[in-house]
Scaffold this active site. Structure first.
Site, PDB file in Angstrom:
ATOM      1  N   ARG A 148       0.828  -1.215   0.000  1.00  0.00           N
ATOM      2  CA  ARG A 148       0.000   0.000   0.000  1.00  0.00           C
ATOM      3  C   ARG A 148       0.858   1.259   0.000  1.00  0.00           C
ATOM      4  NH1 ARG A 148      -2.852  -4.226   1.741  1.00  0.00           N
ATOM      5  NH2 ARG A 148      -5.126  -4.185   1.842  1.00  0.00           N
TER       6      ARG A 148
ATOM      7  N   ASP B 125      -4.710 -15.358   6.869  1.00  0.00           N
ATOM      8  CA  ASP B 125      -3.433 -15.882   6.358  1.00  0.00           C
ATOM      9  C   ASP B 125      -2.715 -16.772   7.369  1.00  0.00           C
ATOM     10  OD1 ASP B 125      -3.843 -14.540   4.006  1.00  0.00           O
ATOM     11  OD2 ASP B 125      -2.599 -12.824   4.548  1.00  0.00           O
TER      12      ASP B 125
ATOM     13  N   ARG C   8       3.248 -19.978   2.786  1.00  0.00           N
ATOM     14  CA  ARG C   8       2.774 -20.165   4.172  1.00  0.00           C
ATOM     15  C   ARG C   8       2.694 -21.648   4.547  1.00  0.00           C
ATOM     16  NH1 ARG C   8       2.264 -14.960   5.416  1.00  0.00           N
ATOM     17  NH2 ARG C   8       1.146 -13.592   3.980  1.00  0.00           N
TER      18      ARG C   8
END
Ligand code: S3P
Length: 434
Positions: free
Chosen positions: A26, A313, A389
């Site tokens: 961002r 997540d 992950r």
């Protein structure tokens, strides 16, 4: 290359995981359309964020590293220029979904693509609202590659996404900056609010109401200083490792504890881990704390849709903890896991089963039978399916395994956590790349 992890051990000492991935993306995107200089400290130099960096550069933004900081010289919302080539966003869903929001408001066309995993993930969820706003987007049956024909101005909309998703919300808000009036996104569940917080830091008036947010198109953004907290999603692997390994006691510095994301902390505490928050403070609009975690006797909990949204997540890591928690953990409301970097319901269950754990899957979740036995896992080989992950969550399982664990591919770790194994080894995991 593979990770080989010897069984046993505990996590101790003090570590600092790298910067937050969501906030780093961002900072680049907002800095690129702001007026003036944005200085980013603690930027995550991982493959995903470097894909966003390459994309904003290809769109004409000037971004340079100066010592420990990244400087973005913004020249305003109208300053982006048509890219000469396709924008390749690699494995990064956040890069693609947020960037197309910006591209929708440009007066040129762009082509965006990614790796095989990204090109399988649903993009219709952003194509739909952007089309309502006036952009024309061609896709491969709702997936990338995409060709985005921007429109200026876009039409402001009042939109309720079909699923709780910060990526959809952020995409629509970014496009809303280029629209002719008030753009509103109403949420069907909680999603991380980094975009709202950062837009405010860049001087954009953001109106937040219960379950929604709106902005006015044309509001200028002014360059600012962004200090990126360390990433709770990266910290999560270490939190789980410390929670499951007896006699662990680990400090993690300056971790983002944004309330829209802190589900992993609350779930681990409910399971019985002892987590202390020290030196709570704000860094550039985001709450952070130094965390101290000690392992404990873990018990199974129910993880429902609200927990899932707050820990979207971190579910792979939480599933590893669940296998070490006495009783049956039931996860529901997690259908979104099927459209992440891999189908995380199928892939996590496959990994747990490969290590001898009793697990069954449902369309939107799974049931995991955990144990408090010292060896909660057999040794075995984990198929990562290219998912960072999965690699890191199952590496931590070795702390409670009876034999070595092999992770079949360590390359995906670089998408979010460069240096993972060095830090993990420092903390006490017997991990090697072979
Ligand atoms: C992200 C939002 C989440 C998360 C992803 C990063 C973001 O996706 O899974 O890793 O930075 O906005 P959704 O909100 O779309 O579920």
């Amino acid at each position: 290359m593979e990770f080989h992890i010897e069984p046993g051990g505990r996590l101790t000492g003090q570590i600092r995981v790298p910067g937050d991935k969501s906030i780093s993306h961002r900072a680049l995107l907002l800095g690129a359309i702001a007026e003036g200089r944005t200085t980013v400290t603690g930027f995550l130099e991982s493959e995903d964020c470097l894909a966003t960096l390459a994309a904003v550069r290809a769109l004409g933004a000037r971004v340079e590293r100066e010592g420990e900081c990244w400087q973005i010289e913004g020249t305003g919302a109208s300053s982006l220029t048509a890219p000469e080539a396709s924008l390749d966003l690699g494995n990064s869903g956040t890069s693609m979904r947020l960037l197309v929001g910006v591209l929708a408001g440009q007066s040129f066309a762009s082509h965006v693509t990614g790796d095989a995993s990204l090109c399988r993930r649903p993009m219709d969820r952003v194509i739909e609202p952007l089309t309502q706003m006036g952009a024309a987007i061609q896709s491969d049956e709702g997936c990338a590659p995409l060709t985005v024909h921007g429109q200026r101005p876009l039409t402001a909309i009042d939109y309720t996404p079909p699923v709780a998703s910060a990526q959809i919300k952020s995409c629509v808000l970014l496009a809303g900056l280029f629209a002719d009036g008030r753009t509103t996104v109403r949420e069907v569940g909680v999603s991380r609010d980094h975009t709202e917080r950062m837009l405010s830091s860049f001087g954009v008036p953001v109106t937040r109401f219960e379950a929604g947010v709106s902005i006015i198109g044309g509001s200028p953004l002014y360059g600012t200083d962004v200090v990126v907290p360390t990433d709770l999603s990266s910290a999560a692997f270490f939190l789980v490792g410390a929670a499951i390994a007896p006699d662990s006691a680990l400090w993690l510095s300056e971790v983002g504890i944004n309330p829209t994301r802190r589900g992993v902390l609350d779930c681990l505490a409910r399971m019985g881990a002892v987590i202390e928050y020290h030196n709570e403070r704000e860094l550039a609009g985001e709450p952070v704390a130094d965390l101290h975690i000690r392992g404990g006797d873990l018990s199974a909990i129910d993880i429902g849709a609200v927990d899932v949204a707050l820990a979207i997540d971190e579910l792979p890591a939480l599933c590893v903890a669940a296998a070490c928690a006495r009783g049956t953990t039931q996860i529901t409301g997690a259908a979104e896991l099927r459209v992440k970097e891999s189908d995380r319901i199928a892939v996590v269950a496959g990994g747990l089963a490969a290590l001898g754990v009793d697990v069954t899957i449902q369309s939107d979740g799974m049931t995991i039978t955990g144990t408090d036995a010292a060896d909660a896992f057999a040794g075995g080989r984990i198929a990562t399916h290219g998912d960072h992950r999965i690699a890191m969550a199952f590496a931590m399982a070795a702390l409670r395994a009876s034999a070595p664990i092999v992770i079949d591919d360590c390359a995906p770790v670089a998408t979010s956590f460069p240096g993972f194994e060095t830090l993990a080894a420092e903390a006490g995991l017997a991990i090697a790349r072979q």
